[in-house]
Write an enzyme that holds these catalytic residues in place. Structure first.
Site, PDB file in Angstrom:
ATOM      1  CB  SER A 160      -0.946  -0.044   1.399  1.00 14.98           C
ATOM      2  OG  SER A 160      -1.970   0.808   0.951  1.00 14.98           O
ATOM      3  CD  GLU A 253      -6.080  -4.518  -3.775  1.00 25.94           C
ATOM      4  OE1 GLU A 253      -6.083  -3.444  -3.045  1.00 25.94           O
ATOM      5  OE2 GLU A 253      -5.249  -5.123  -3.998  1.00 25.94           O
ATOM      6  CG  HIS A 283      -5.448  -2.931   0.570  1.00 28.25           C
ATOM      7  ND1 HIS A 283      -4.819  -2.293  -0.665  1.00 28.25           N
ATOM      8  CD2 HIS A 283      -4.852  -2.072   1.486  1.00 28.25           C
ATOM      9  CE1 HIS A 283      -4.052  -1.411  -0.527  1.00 28.25           C
ATOM     10  NE2 HIS A 283      -3.800  -1.101   0.948  1.00 28.25           N
TER      11      HIS A 283
END
Length: 318
Positions: A160, A253, A283
């Site tokens: 991320s 996602e 995610h």
């Protein structure tokens, strides 16, 4: 160069139930909590509570290292010590999560790849801007080089927001004349701070729990004190010369948009790359390997990439 994309079909019942849990119980908190400095400070509690739920395997040694203004930790699993090093940069939107939330994931990656991992507690919101987070990540890479670790033995990995930092660290290191790492691993990476392109993406508001549609508001805090100008998105930088890149994302996602965008840009730049899209996974599902079986499979894929990109014939043969 053409884009290299692999589709991994099939979703276990456990993965479907976990996605439903995240959507019903976690999504409302992330989607509707106000983005104030007080709320961001509250999010830091998540990292302190993480050891209750996410622990590395027995036999894993954790050693704290204090650096200039921030710290990190060595995660040394049994069977490590091959010479490989994974520099890991955790996700969390630049405002939450930390070493504790990701210790289990990092330990699994290290153990299965035969590596020692250096996980970085880079400074983040609300106390520090994106510029400081980026500087800390780069300083951690420079520190590893000064410790005598060969760049061809180092993989920079992140999920991320940490995926964002993995790319910017490698890119800035190359711009400064430092040797590039052996490879980059990015799990559901954020690579584009400009939300306009993502705004109409199918899963931006349907993601199981990640509110990337609020990035535009978050940018005000992230970019505070930085020089005005183009956004520091890694997808917009000169990617030529990057080492091999391995990206994993879920098929539904919001940050699949970023994964596909980065894959397109890597192909245009002639960078060796591979994107795996896992059907219906949330995610950074690899972080939930304790409850999502596919998480273990994804970690095995990451470990295989690390071993292939940092060949150690003597150690591997043993």
């Amino acid at each position: 160069m053409e884009r290299v994309i692999e589709h991994r079909p099939g979703t276990s019942g456990k993965a479907r139930r976990f996605a439903l849990f995240m959507k019903v119980f976690i999504r409302p908190v992330f989607f509707y909590s106000p983005l104030t400095r007080s709320m961001l400070r509250l999010a830091a509690v998540l990292d302190r509570a993480a050891p209750l739920l996410m622990r590395p395997a027995r036999g894993t040694r954790v050693e704290r290292v204090d650096l200039d203004g921030f710290h990190g930790e060595w995660i040394r699993p049994e069977g490590g010590g091959s010479g490989r090093v994974v520099l890991y940069l955790h996700g969390g939107g630049f405002f939450c999560c930390g070493l504790r939330t990701h210790r289990g994931l990092v330990a699994r990656i290290a153990s299965r790849s035969g590596a020692d991992a250096f996980s970085v507690a880079y400074r983040q919101l609300p106390g520090s801007s994106l510029a400081i987070s980026m500087a800390d990540a780069l300083n951690a890479y420079e520190w590893l080089l000064k410790q005598g670790n060969a760049p061809e033995d180092i993989i920079i990995a992140g999920d991320s927001a940490g995926g964002f930092l993995a790319f910017t660290t490698a890119l800035t290191a190359m711009e400064k004349g430092l040797p590039k790492p052996a490879g980059i691993v990015a799990l559901s990476p954020l690579v584009d701070l400009d939300h306009e392109g993502r705004a109409s993406y199918e899963f931006t508001r349907r993601d199981a729990y990640v509110p990337v549609h609020r990035l535009k508001k978050l940018n005000r805090l992230l970019l505070a004190g930085m020089d005005p100008g183009p956004l520091p998105s890694p997808c917009d930088r000169d990617l030529r010369g990057l080492p091999p890149v391995f990206i994993i994302a879920g098929s539904r996602e919001a940050l699949l948009y970023d994964a596909e965008l980065m894959t397109e840009r890597l192909a245009l730049a002639g960078v060796p790359h591979r994107l795996q899209i896992w059907e219906n996974q949330v995610h950074v599902f690899a972080a939930f390997a304790g409850v999502v079986p596919e998480g273990h499979e994804a970690i095995n894929e990451v470990a295989a990439f690390i071993r292939e990109t940092t060949p150690r014939p003597t150690a591997d043969a043993a």
